[in-house]
Structures are given as C-alpha cells and as structure tokens.
Design a protein around this motif. Structure first.
Motif, mmCIF file in Angstrom:
data_model
loop_
_atom_site.group_PDB
_atom_site.id
_atom_site.type_symbol
_atom_site.label_atom_id
_atom_site.label_comp_id
_atom_site.label_asym_id
_atom_site.label_seq_id
_atom_site.Cartn_x
_atom_site.Cartn_y
_atom_site.Cartn_z
ATOM 1 N N GLY A 1 0.827 -1.202 0.000
ATOM 2 C CA GLY A 1 0.000 0.000 0.000
ATOM 3 C C GLY A 1 0.859 1.248 0.000
ATOM 4 O O GLY A 1 2.078 1.195 -0.215
ATOM 5 N N THR B 1 -1.722 -1.718 -3.846
ATOM 6 C CA THR B 1 -2.902 -0.955 -3.385
ATOM 7 C C THR B 1 -4.158 -1.802 -3.264
ATOM 8 O O THR B 1 -5.254 -1.263 -3.099
ATOM 9 C CB THR B 1 -3.214 0.274 -4.274
ATOM 10 O OG1 THR B 1 -3.849 -0.147 -5.480
ATOM 11 C CG2 THR B 1 -1.975 1.088 -4.579
ATOM 12 N N THR C 1 -5.642 0.823 0.621
ATOM 13 C CA THR C 1 -5.239 2.025 -0.105
ATOM 14 C C THR C 1 -6.161 2.320 -1.272
ATOM 15 O O THR C 1 -6.558 3.469 -1.509
ATOM 16 C CB THR C 1 -3.788 1.892 -0.596
ATOM 17 O OG1 THR C 1 -2.912 1.771 0.521
ATOM 18 C CG2 THR C 1 -3.380 3.095 -1.425
ATOM 19 N N THR D 1 0.647 5.666 -5.575
ATOM 20 C CA THR D 1 1.400 4.512 -5.079
ATOM 21 C C THR D 1 2.221 3.882 -6.195
ATOM 22 O O THR D 1 3.391 3.529 -6.014
ATOM 23 C CB THR D 1 0.448 3.474 -4.457
ATOM 24 O OG1 THR D 1 -0.312 4.102 -3.415
ATOM 25 C CG2 THR D 1 1.224 2.304 -3.881
#
Length: 803
Positions: free
Chosen positions: A13, A40, A44, A154
């Motif tokens: 994440g 993710t 996230t 990310t």
C-alpha cells in the motif's frame, strides 16, 4: 525472487511503497517488497485520497507536508502521473475553541513552511459557493492541499523505487516468519523462502496477523469507513473551477468534487463498526464491505444542510471498506518492541497522506539510526500490552478516535473510552478527593484535584485548583502518586560497563549515589533520559518516563554485548512510587522510619533502602518539583499501607495532594527540562544546554558528535524566558519571531503561581541566548514579548532542595 536481501517490506500500500521509495533514495536498494495481491489492493485503493496539511501535531505536520511535495514531482521523476489534484482545502470552525485551535495550528504550519490563511465566511464562499456558512465563525484555508488518486500515487512511487534497483514481488503471500540465530529474518512465502537483515511490517489491515507470526501484538484495529459518490449535480457541473476539499465538524464529513458530482465522506459520531479483529481472509483483494446507509443518515442530513444541492442529488455509488486505526489515531513507524531489526510502517488512517512522510523518516531511521524530526509519537513502542487489538481497550479507542476524527482536541482533554486499564491501590482515595484523571501508557494519573475542567486553549477553570496544589507544596508539603514512571534494575558483573558506555554523564561511583544521565544516538541526539541509582557495585536502579518503558528496555537490552553478564529487569508494574515534597516533607516522613533523614545522613541526590511505615522502600532524595523531598519506591501491594501512614502524618501539617498539572508547573518554575518537550532525538545536549551532564573524559555513544559541536555550528539553543501574556500560556510548538523573522520555537510553558508570571522554554538562535534578550512568541494569533531569564524563577541556588 531474491533469496537474500537487506530489507524485505511486507505490504504494497501507500505506506510500504513509500518506504521502498525512500530507502532507495537513501541508497538502500538491496530491497524487496512482498505484496500478496496487486499494489494498493488492500485499504489504499478505496481511500478518498485526501491530502491535508492541517493537523494538531508539529511533527505530524512535517510528515503531511511531504506528500504534496512528492506527488507533485513524481511524474517528472518517473514519467508516471501520481494523480495529484492541488485543489486547496478549507476546514470550518464553528466554536470559539475551534477558532483558537486554528490559530494554534497556523503557528505550527508557519514553522513547517506551509502556507495557510484564516478566512471569513464570506471568503469561504469565494472558494466554495455551494456551502451554507451561517453558523461558521472562521475557515482554515490551505491552498496547497488537495487529493491524489491512491493507485496512481502509489504506483508512481513504486516506479521511482524500481528505477533505482528496488524490487517488487506481487502475488507473493507471506505465510510464516522467524528470526534466525544470527539475527536475520527468514520469511516463508507461497513462492519460496528468503532471508532479510531487516523486515518491515507494512501490511495495513493485515499487520496484526503478520505480527502474530513473530509474537508481536500490533495495536491496530480496523474500522469501516464509508463515502458516497453522487451522480452529476447541475450546480457543480456549472462551476468552471475545481472545488477545495472541505472538512465540516458539525456533520463530521469531508466534501470534495468528483467530476460533476460530489464525494461526501462522513466519520459518523456514533455506531461505527470494527472489522476483522479476529482475522481477515488473506485472499481478499480490492474488497469492499456491504454499505450501511442507516448508520450514516444523521450525518448525511447535516451534510445536506451544509451543501443544500446535495439534498436532491442521486447516489451513484457507496464505497465502504476497512481503514486502520491505532488507539491514538497516529500511525506506527519504527521498531517493534523487543524485536531487533523488525520494523513497522502501518496503522495510518490516512495512508495516502502519510505514506510519503512515513517512508522518508523511517528510511532515515533505518539507514542512519536517527531521524531529522522527533518521531516519539509515531514509535510503535508508545503502546503497551493493554492496547493489544483483541482487548476491549483497543476496540473502544479505535471507535472513539473514529467518532472524534473532525472534533477539536483542546489541551488536557481526556477521552475515557476503554478506561480505566491500570490504576494504583490509591485510585479510590484520590477519586474521592476529586481527582481529574488522565491516562498515560495505560495508567491512570491525576491531572489535578477539583471540579471538572472546561478544556480550552486559554486559561481554564482548573487554574485556581492547580494554584492551591502548587502553593501548598511550596509552603508546606505535597504528596503525589508517581507510579506511572518506568523502573528497571540492571545487574551483573558488566552492568556498570553497559550503563557507562550508554550514558553521557558519569555513573555514580558510590553505593547510594544517584545521577541524571542522557543516552544518545550515534548522531548525538538525546535518545532517552534516566536517573541511575547505584544500589551496589553490580546493581543499579533506573527510572525514566513511562512512555519510554518499552523503548528504554529495548535500548538497554539491545546494547548488551554477547557473553556480557548483564540482566535487565523491568520492575515498572511491581513497584509503586509515592513522592512527598515540600519544606515539611522531612517532618512528615521521619516519624514513620528508623532511618535518619537529616541532611548529614541522607543528603540530596542520594538513595537508601529503608522501611517507611513498615514498608520496604528504595528512598530517593530527589524532587522533580524543586523542593526538599523524597520519592519512596515500594512494592505496589503495600502502597495503600504507606499512603495512609503518610496522609495521617501529613494532614496535621497541611499536606496537599498534587497532580500532573501542578508537577509540570513546578518543574518549569525550577527550569527543569523534560524529555519529549525540551529533550528529543533532534537535540544534542549542547543545544539543550546540558553540558554539565556530559562527561567528555569517557567514551559513550554519540560522543564524537557532541564533542565536536561548537557554538559556531549551533543553529539554536534552549533558553528560559518570561512571556507577557494575559489569558493563555505557551503550550509548545509556537513560533518565535524577531523583527518578523522566524528565529525559534517554544517547547513548553506554564502560568507560575509562585511568581505570577507566564514562563516558557524556547529554542532560539544563539544570538538571543543572553539574559535580557527579547523576542516575540506567537500565541493565539498575537505576538507576545518574551524576555530571556538568567536563572530559574524559583530557588535558583537550590537552597530548598538541600535544606
């Protein structure tokens, strides 16, 4: 997949990838990130992606400031957009207390270099014309806030890490972990095994399960958060500019534009639900929980009052998923207690905001052994066993923190969810005397004795009660329960050698000797502060802040050399402490003991093992409040017996009870510097003006840095000052100015009943160190004159202590 790496990070994440990115930029590229699904795919991906600067903590504000800076430049570095939308943000103040909070936070953001403005309701509407601001007193406008696409930001950080040589292994599930005899970590995955010198738990909602593999109870509880995405709203579509993110404490909601509609995100103030406390299925990826609109309805109705066009909007979708929370809503970043080279980077409730900063500062910690900011409030060791996630305290606190997400937190306010956890045998007696309780590391400790406090950033109704405690102690005597301090016994043939190389100060050379000492990082920062009492040639008794219990135990045990004969025992829960201080303290204790408490037989800064009222005590002649006095450390099971005897002896002499507020006031009156306020890892003993506690004739960790620090190299030094103010005090982290130039920062302050002055500590430019120097402190939005003092406001010659 590599089978041997320097660092293995578990979790893909924003927190784990942020760390991978910054480790690579620190030069550590023999690293691998293990993610059980896609990047993710945990919590996230379903985050709203908000990135605020506003927060009531200076060091967290420094963390938050990293995200906008990084997301803004990632595309240029990596070629991949971070999905950054710099819309600005407005937070609404509806009460006078919130207005004062805004003024305090603005001063902190000035210190960080973050632009902010306090704006009127009319000015709010210039930025967000769809709001109803009839009940709004003030807005906090941060033009460089915004929101970021969680997946985009990310993945951009991930590409930046890969470009420098870091590796990412997706669809790699960690199934077991153990520490090898050489200290490295063996990690078992569904794709085989690897060994890492360092391992990082960045597993988000799964962090407690990953921690369970190594016996670490990670203090994280997930709470379900929901937000609504509306269909297109004509009034929104008609606007030719992006709307700022708005945070509304009445509805406990955030609002932001989403294409031609809105996102409405309530943090409901009742009925929040935890998720997965007993474990979460490892096979869940990009998972959402079923929506529950009923629990949101009271807050959505308030949101519709704030944004009337929302009342008739259609709902396109509801996003509902678990978000991690710790008992104080701060994330976990740093070493796990009792485990060497096992790090944590998890527990953020706003990970898209905090991932870049957490990664930056944890990378510094891992690579250099010290960070450039004070990270004590992020250290996982700030939580003890009472916070384990399956206990009632952790769940109650996580829910309460969720409910209070957008509420003002005035100084001294206490939340009572899940409490009490730890109380001493005198708790009921203190409660009957009107103790107003605070919790610290699970322990209940009185703030003061009197009517309930009306918490405020101004002087509160508790001031008179505190004054009675201070005056009573200074003029007669006071008794306090100081049990909530850490207590260790260090023994063995090499005990003195261990403590000597850790301590900047020299050790006590005689039995019964007592010394204040500071233990430093390799960079010279103050890692911890302890009093060390020598009870025998191979037996030492140590005391430090209760918040340092796990940290300080680790610091001691992890510096023991192989084959060294040293035993460290944590006696914190076994021993209680009652302190009796004041000019009549000797007269109160002496009738209860056969020991001679005279100045000749029991001098200041010495200790003896004696009996008081039939209770065996380690009696220390020290006083944190700057008066004649003793601390009586004794078995907690005998505390009530000792307390009742002391009260019986002290009551005829006018002895008062005092709490932490009075103790803090008296320590500042005496110009005593406190760990966590004046003393942190950012500061060496030279800046803190603790040279007299540094013995440069011996070797100790950090000596080379401290020894080489000259006045010309100093950017700031600690000063003690009087502040001209009428209704509020310095609380720490207020900016200091000279001729409109920012020249320093306060660390703590108090109203002094003994002198009728407002006193404070501040770090300022060395040119302002001389007594009589004048500068200005920004308090509640106003500049107040401060004058440097040449000595403590109370008993500068220590005559009371030595009486």
């Amino acid at each position: 997949m590599k089978d041997d790496v320097q660092v293995a990070i578990v979790g893909g994440g924003a927190m784990g990838v942020g760390l991978l990115y910054h480790l690579a930029h620190e030069g550590w590229t023999d690293t691998v990130l293990l993610e059980k699904g896609e990047l993710t795919s945990g919590s996230t991906w379903h985050a709203a992606g908000l990135v605020p600067h506003f927060i009531g903590s200076l060091n967290m504000a420094k963390v938050h400031a990293e995200a906008p800076l990084l997301y803004d430049r990632l595309e240029q570095e990596t070629g991949l957009s971070a999905g950054w939308h710099p819309t600005g943000a407005i937070r609404l103040a509806l009460t006078d207390n919130e207005v004062d909070w805004f003024r305090y936070v603005q001063g902190m953001l000035d210190l960080v270099g973050v632009e902010s403005h306090l704006i009127s309701p009319t000015e709010i509407l210039e930025h967000q014309p769809l709001l109803d601001v009839e009940d709004v007193k003030l807005g906090f406008w941060t033009p460089h806030d915004g929101w970021s696409d969680p997946s985009g930001s990310t993945n951009a950080m991930a590409r930046g890490a890969r470009q420098l040589g870091a590796e990412i292994e997706r669809h790699t599930l960690v199934t077991d972990m153990r520490q090898l005899p050489d200290g490295r970590w063996e990690i078992t995955t569904n794709k085989g095994q690897l060994v890492a010198e360092h391992v990082v738990n960045a597993a988000g909602c799964y962090a407690p399960q990953l921690g369970g593999m190594v016996g670490y109870d990670v203090p994280i509880v997930s709470v379900i958060h929901q937000y609504l995405v509306t269909e297109a709203i004509p009034e929104v579509a008609a606007l030719d500019f992006d709307l700022p993110v708005v945070r509304d404490p009445r509805a406990s909601c955030y609002y932001r534009r989403e294409i031609d509609g809105l996102i409405i995100g309530p943090y409901e103030r009742a009925g929040a639900k935890t998720y997965g406390v007993d474990g979460i299925d490892w096979d869940l990826h990009f998972y959402l929980t079923p929506p529950d609109h009923d629990v949101l309805m009271p807050w959505l109705e308030l949101a519709a009052q704030r944004i009337p066009v929302f009342a008739n909007a259609g709902i396109r979708t509801t996003v509902s998923g678990p978000i991690t929370h710790t008992p104080d809503s701060g994330y976990l970043m740093g070493p796990a207690p009792g485990l060497k080279n096992y790090w944590v980077c998890a527990g953020a409730s706003i990970g898209v905001t905090q991932g870049p900063g957490a990664g930056k500062y944890l990378a510094q910690w891992m690579v250099h052994g010290q960070t450039e900011i004070n990270v004590a409030e992020m250290d996982p060791r700030r939580f003890g066993p009472h916070t384990y996630p399956k206990g009632p305290y952790a769940e109650a606190k996580a829910i309460d923190e969720f409910h209070e997400m957008y509420q003002v937190r005035p100084p001294g306010e206490q939340r009572f969810a899940g409490r009490p956890i730890k109380s001493t045998p005198v708790y009921d007696h203190f409660d009957q005397l009107g103790a107003q309780w605070m919790e610290i590391f699970g322990w209940e400790r009185p703030q003061y004795f009197g009517d309930s406090e009306q918490h405020s950033f101004r002087r509160s109704n508790a001031l008179d009660a505190i004054g009675r405690e201070v005056t009573g102690t200074r003029e007669r005597a006071g008794i306090a329960d100081l049990t909530a301090f850490s207590k260790f016994e260090v023994s063995g043939r090499q005990a003195a050698a261990l403590l000597d190389r850790l301590s900047a100060n020299k050790l006590p050379t005689r039995d019964g000797g007592l010394r204040l000492t500071h233990m430093l990082t390799s960079q010279g920062g103050i890692e911890c502060e302890m009093t060390i009492t020598r009870l025998g040639p191979e037996r030492f008794y140590l005391n430090s802040s209760i918040m340092g219990q796990l940290h300080d135990h680790d610091w001691l045990t992890q510096h023991i050399f192989d084959n060294e004969d040293v035993v460290v025992q944590d006696l914190t829960d076994e021993l209680a402490i009652l302190a009796v201080s004041g000019p009549l303290s000797r007269e109160i204790i002496q009738p209860l003991t056969d020991a001679d408490l005279s100045n000749q037989r029991f001098p200041w800064l010495t200790a003896q093992e004696i009996e008081v009222a039939g209770v065996p005590c380690i009696a220390l002649r020290v006083s944190y409040v700057g008066e004649l006095g003793w601390e009586l450390h004794h078995p907690i099971g005998s505390m009530l017996q000792l307390y009742e005897a002391l009260v019986e002896s002290g009551t005829p002499k006018g002895m008062v009870h005092y709490g932490s507020y009075a103790m803090n006031e008296m320590r500042i009156e005496k110009a005593y510097k406190a760990w966590g306020s004046e003393l942190t890892t950012e500061i060496t003993p030279i800046e803190a003006r603790l040279e007299r506690f540094v013995d440069q004739s011996k070797d100790f960790i950090g000596k080379e840095v401290v020894e080489g620090r000259t006045r010309e190299e100093l950017s700031m030094v600690l000063v003690y000052c009087q502040v001209d103010t009428d209704d509020t005090e310095c609380r720490g982290n207020e900016p200091v100015y000279l001729n409109d130039a920012l020249v320093g920062i306060t660390t703590s302050g108090t109203w002094s009943h003994s002198t009728n002055k407002s006193l404070a500590f501040a770090y300022v430019h060395p040119d302002l160190e001389e007594p009589g120097s004048v500068f200005e402190v920004q308090l509640m939005g106003q500049r107040r004159h401060a004058t440097v003092l040449d000595s403590p406001a109370v008993d500068p010659l220590n005559r009371k202590l030595k009486a």
